[in-house]
Write a protein that holds these residues in place. Sequence first.
Motif, PDB file in Angstrom:
ATOM      1  N   HIS A   1       0.828  -1.211   0.000  1.00 26.79           N
ATOM      2  CA  HIS A   1       0.000   0.000   0.000  1.00 26.79           C
ATOM      3  C   HIS A   1       0.862   1.261   0.000  1.00 26.79           C
ATOM      4  O   HIS A   1       0.441   2.298  -0.534  1.00 26.79           O
ATOM      5  CB  HIS A   1      -0.931  -0.005   1.215  1.00 26.79           C
ATOM      6  N   TYR A   2       2.054   1.160   0.569  1.00 28.49           N
ATOM      7  CA  TYR A   2       2.982   2.295   0.565  1.00 28.49           C
ATOM      8  C   TYR A   2       3.337   2.722  -0.863  1.00 28.49           C
ATOM      9  O   TYR A   2       3.517   3.908  -1.140  1.00 28.49           O
ATOM     10  CB  TYR A   2       4.231   1.907   1.345  1.00 28.49           C
ATOM     11  N   LYS A   3       3.406   1.745  -1.784  1.00 27.03           N
ATOM     12  CA  LYS A   3       3.716   2.042  -3.177  1.00 27.03           C
ATOM     13  C   LYS A   3       2.615   2.850  -3.852  1.00 27.03           C
ATOM     14  O   LYS A   3       2.862   3.490  -4.885  1.00 27.03           O
ATOM     15  CB  LYS A   3       3.953   0.742  -3.944  1.00 27.03           C
ATOM     16  N   PHE A   4       1.405   2.816  -3.312  1.00 22.99           N
ATOM     17  CA  PHE A   4       0.296   3.570  -3.891  1.00 22.99           C
ATOM     18  C   PHE A   4      -0.024   4.832  -3.090  1.00 22.99           C
ATOM     19  O   PHE A   4      -0.547   5.800  -3.641  1.00 22.99           O
ATOM     20  CB  PHE A   4      -0.957   2.686  -3.966  1.00 22.99           C
ATOM     21  N   VAL A   5       0.267   4.783  -1.799  1.00 18.53           N
ATOM     22  CA  VAL A   5      -0.086   5.918  -0.933  1.00 18.53           C
ATOM     23  C   VAL A   5       0.693   7.171  -1.308  1.00 18.53           C
ATOM     24  O   VAL A   5       0.125   8.263  -1.425  1.00 18.53           O
ATOM     25  CB  VAL A   5       0.152   5.552   0.550  1.00 18.53           C
ATOM     26  N   LEU A   6       2.008   7.046  -1.485  1.00 16.36           N
ATOM     27  CA  LEU A   6       2.821   8.216  -1.802  1.00 16.36           C
ATOM     28  C   LEU A   6       2.424   8.875  -3.131  1.00 16.36           C
ATOM     29  O   LEU A   6       2.267  10.097  -3.184  1.00 16.36           O
ATOM     30  CB  LEU A   6       4.301   7.837  -1.823  1.00 16.36           C
ATOM     31  N   PRO A   7       2.239   8.115  -4.224  1.00 16.45           N
ATOM     32  CA  PRO A   7       1.818   8.773  -5.467  1.00 16.45           C
ATOM     33  C   PRO A   7       0.466   9.470  -5.349  1.00 16.45           C
ATOM     34  O   PRO A   7       0.309  10.608  -5.804  1.00 16.45           O
ATOM     35  CB  PRO A   7       1.762   7.618  -6.480  1.00 16.45           C
ATOM     36  N   THR A   8      -0.523   8.800  -4.753  1.00 18.55           N
ATOM     37  CA  THR A   8      -1.841   9.425  -4.621  1.00 18.55           C
ATOM     38  C   THR A   8      -1.826  10.560  -3.602  1.00 18.55           C
ATOM     39  O   THR A   8      -2.785  11.337  -3.529  1.00 18.55           O
ATOM     40  CB  THR A   8      -2.890   8.377  -4.199  1.00 18.55           C
ATOM     41  N   GLY A   9      -0.730  10.667  -2.839  1.00 20.25           N
ATOM     42  CA  GLY A   9      -0.585  11.808  -1.945  1.00 20.25           C
ATOM     43  C   GLY A   9      -0.554  13.123  -2.707  1.00 20.25           C
ATOM     44  O   GLY A   9      -0.905  14.172  -2.156  1.00 20.25           O
ATOM     45  N   CYS A  10      -0.144  13.088  -3.982  1.00 23.59           N
ATOM     46  CA  CYS A  10      -0.165  14.308  -4.803  1.00 23.59           C
ATOM     47  C   CYS A  10      -1.581  14.859  -4.905  1.00 23.59           C
ATOM     48  O   CYS A  10      -1.813  16.067  -4.779  1.00 23.59           O
ATOM     49  CB  CYS A  10       0.383  14.014  -6.200  1.00 23.59           C
ATOM     50  N   ILE A  11      -2.552  13.966  -5.128  1.00 21.54           N
ATOM     51  CA  ILE A  11      -3.953  14.393  -5.243  1.00 21.54           C
ATOM     52  C   ILE A  11      -4.489  14.839  -3.890  1.00 21.54           C
ATOM     53  O   ILE A  11      -5.169  15.871  -3.773  1.00 21.54           O
ATOM     54  CB  ILE A  11      -4.808  13.249  -5.816  1.00 21.54           C
TER      55      ILE A  11
END
Length: 431
Positions: A346-356
């Motif tokens: 989930h860490y691999k997805f959390v950081l990118p979607t943190g931009c939004i």
Amino acid sequence: MKGHRRYWTIYGYLFREFILSFMVAFFIFFALFLVNELLVIALRMQKKDVPVSTVFIFLLYSLPYVLSYTFPLSTMVSCLMAVGRFHSDNEMLAMRASGIRYSNIFVPFSFAAVILTLISFVMNDYFLPLGMEKRYSLLNQVALSNASVIFEPYDVSDPIQGKIIITGDIEENLIRNLIIVDRDPDANRRIIVSKNVSFRQNEQLEGVMHLNMKEPFMLSTDKNRRNSYNYTTAREADYNILLKDYAGTVFSSSDPSTMTSSQVREMIREEKERLHNNRVRQRERVSSDLYQLRCRYDDMFESSFFMRQYKQSDVNSLAGDYENYLIQKNRKISNKSLSRLETEYHYKFVLPTGCIALILLAFPLGLFSKRSDKAVGLGLGSIFAFVYWVLIMMSKIIGYTSDFPPVLIMWLPNMIVGIAGIIIYSIRMRQ
């Protein structure tokens, strides 16, 4: 048609301002995280007499890790800087007076956040695992040529080929208070203790670390004779460690951070299947223990019925078996490896979607500043970016160490930031 053209012109203008602010914020955060890598890792390697070229290559492999945090944090700061600049030059007031709604102004910022999310995801899912794998490979090579790299003061190693190494203070190539727990050639458990140990690479055997112990004390047990042990003392003793095994354990390339999301997902599936099988075996064992317990109780009851009395030894034995049954029944079957894998996944997805998520918070925050500029946006954004970074780190630690569902823990920072942004935006719209 003119109105449509007007919006595209505004969108392009807002997008360009965001990109310019993003470049400034990106450079600042990139420099901060790169300096952190330099201070934490590279300088430590330099103190171990590692060549400068190797340190430079290590920093090069660390760039994907640095960029993984740089993208989301820069997104928030650049949004606050851009909106602050519009307020400072009264351009936000002019756009509102022209009938342009806040939702229209938000469009180019959301578009930029989606683009940065996709770029950040590719960085996290491909380049970051590749960089981490190269880092581990480089560290292994350094460890094989420089034994001092793999030793840290006051450290307890993981089991390495049946060995556990506990170190005290380290001064150059001297270890003070070293403890080694291993097995002797007869597979008997032993403990070796020495107050002063010098270590160096074995010149005759490649890839072997040579430990020279002063006044060692060795305590060993005998696996064939219970409660029996032997101890040995000496003025000096030598001990060799295969660096390949030690370095490969410390800098393991099987870490989830060196894998893509699809590879981690496959490992999660295997660990869930293993956990399910362990739970099935536990239920079968509990059922078997319960059946045997009932049989023993029936046998004891029948024998006592004819003998008109119970044997205290049978009662104590049955009570002990019942306690063991309860322990086995209430034993919680868990898998720490599964929690770690799910946290990394989930860490691999959390950081990118943190931009939004951070854009959702940054845009309404910028609307509350009546008279501000880029400097204020940079300062305010840096504060919120630091808070977000702390939340991500705390979520990762909790996901590794607790029994909370990793999917909830890891996505909680983005949920908090996104919901807070929506609430602040709703409040701004009512004013």
